[in-house]
Scaffold this motif. Structure first.
Motif: not given
Length: 161
Positions: A117-120, A146-150
């Motif tokens: 999971v990714f969040a932008y 477990k998400a990468k936030l950018d």
């Protein structure tokens, strides 16, 4: 009669399962090498060199029509199930993070344990005084989803796996 390849079966299952998750009018399937979401001079570009099948999902105003619910703008779902939640925002990064949080909680595929999971957030500008809040939210997104936030200003480019 030709037998389907394993990769074709995976793709068919991917499309069927995700069409059950989202209304058909909210989804566009694409194999573009550059997948773009943009709004008011803010843009995110997903580089897709292998031209994998992906679903572009319009969340705000389509999947989630309610004006009372917090929701992000868009979602990109890769054929392997990886999810990319996108919020294109003016200056209220704190609100953008709440929108992403609410959308992930509601729409992530909880059955798929192998997905990433990714969040932008792509915003007009990031106020320096919220850097502590952003760090806390990055930790929360990682711990909870477990998400990468950018978070970036005006333009963000990333490669999908």
């Amino acid at each position: 009669m030709r037998h389907l390849l394993k990769s074709e079966m995976i793709l068919i299952n991917f499309v069927i399962m995700n069409n059950m998750r989202f209304q058909k009018e909210c989804v566009v399937e694409t194999t573009d090498s550059q997948i773009k979401f943009e709004e008011k001079k803010k843009v995110i570009i997903f580089h897709n060199p292998q031209r994998k099948s992906c679903l572009k999902v319009q969340v705000d105003g389509c999947v989630v029509k309610s004006t009372q619910e917090t929701k992000c703008d868009n979602l990109l779902v890769e054929d392997n199930g990886n999810e990319h939640f996108v919020e294109l925002k003016g200056t209220d990064v704190a609100h953008a993070l709440k929108q992403l949080d609410g959308t992930i909680l509601k729409l992530t595929d909880k059955a798929n344990k192998t997905k990433k999971v990714f969040a932008y957030v792509v915003c007009t500008n990031i106020a320096p005084q919220i850097s502590g809040f952003v760090q806390k939210m990055k930790a929360k997104f990682f711990t909870q989803y477990k998400a990468k936030l950018d978070i970036r200003e005006r333009r963000l480019e990333t490669k999908i796996s």
